[in-house]
Scaffold this active site. Structure first.
Site, mmCIF file in Angstrom:
data_model
loop_
_atom_site.group_PDB
_atom_site.id
_atom_site.type_symbol
_atom_site.label_atom_id
_atom_site.label_comp_id
_atom_site.label_asym_id
_atom_site.label_seq_id
_atom_site.Cartn_x
_atom_site.Cartn_y
_atom_site.Cartn_z
ATOM 1 N N VAL A 1 3.785 -5.974 -10.068
ATOM 2 C CA VAL A 1 4.626 -6.715 -11.012
ATOM 3 C C VAL A 1 6.065 -6.213 -10.937
ATOM 4 C CG1 VAL A 1 5.014 -7.275 -13.444
ATOM 5 C CG2 VAL A 1 2.687 -7.281 -12.525
ATOM 6 N N CYS A 2 6.234 -4.892 -10.899
ATOM 7 C CA CYS A 2 7.581 -4.315 -10.848
ATOM 8 C C CYS A 2 8.300 -4.665 -9.550
ATOM 9 C CB CYS A 2 7.518 -2.808 -11.023
ATOM 10 S SG CYS A 2 6.948 -2.348 -12.670
ATOM 11 N N THR A 3 7.551 -4.782 -8.473
ATOM 12 C CA THR A 3 8.157 -5.183 -7.204
ATOM 13 C C THR A 3 8.811 -6.552 -7.348
ATOM 14 O OG1 THR A 3 6.619 -3.844 -5.914
ATOM 15 C CG2 THR A 3 7.647 -5.708 -4.779
ATOM 16 N N LEU B 1 12.060 -6.233 -9.670
ATOM 17 C CA LEU B 1 13.241 -5.648 -9.031
ATOM 18 C C LEU B 1 13.851 -6.616 -8.029
ATOM 19 C CD1 LEU B 1 12.106 -1.951 -8.664
ATOM 20 C CD2 LEU B 1 13.796 -2.877 -10.242
#
Length: 175
Positions: A8-10, A13
């Site tokens: 999810v964070c990928t 960002l």
């Protein structure tokens, strides 16, 4: 952000990098933070570029000691602190925290909402107005109740529509 190389964070960002023109229009600086060290950030940044199509174009703070994460309450008290650092902060030029949004690990952040809030803060800082539910840039604003009608007439010569004495709608030029 939690550990580097999280799915999810990928995506988040990559989206934050893609939105650079929007941040620039608003004179906003993006900073990322992850509880992993710098050695992993470089490899993750390459993964983000390859999978999301946008290279990171903002600094990433390495916080393996979780000092910053704990200082700002970024780790949700009900979550596994080793994987969940999921808070968005909007900090104004005077270094005042104006917004915090905490997300569960399974839900990607909504950057359209972050941009909407920034637009609202920048508008309301420059005028004696507030923004109503679901407000979008260019929509009517509400004259704050602390502004008298007399002062409002001087500030808003274009006039306004009052549904109630406390609910005065005003059109503002976009700027």
């Amino acid at each position: 952000h939690p550990k580097d190389f999280t799915p999810v964070c990928t995506t988040e960002l990559g989206e934050a990098a893609r939105l650079k023109p929007e941040w620039d229009k608003r004179n906003v600086k993006v900073i990322g933070l992850s509880v992993d060290g710098l050695d992993r950030h470089d490899a993750w940044a390459e993964d983000i570029r390859e999978t999301q199509g946008h290279a990171l174009n903002f600094p990433m703070i390495a916080d393996p000691s979780k000092h910053v994460s704990n200082l700002y309450g970024m780790i949700h008290p009900e979550a596994d602190p080793s994987i969940t650092v999921r808070t968005v902060y909007v900090i104004d030029p005077a270094r005042k925290v104006r917004l915090t949004l905490t997300y569960p690990p399974s839900t990607g952040r909504n950057f359209h909402e972050v941009l909407r809030v920034i637009d609202s803060l920048q508008l309301t800082d420059g005028h004696k107005v507030a923004t109503p539910v679901n407000w979008q840039k260019g929509d009517k604003a509400i004259i704050v109740p602390s502004l008298s009608d007399e002062d409002a007439r001087a500030r808003f010569p274009q006039g306004w529509k009052a549904d109630r004495p406390y609910l005065r709608w005003v059109e503002l030029p976009e700027g």
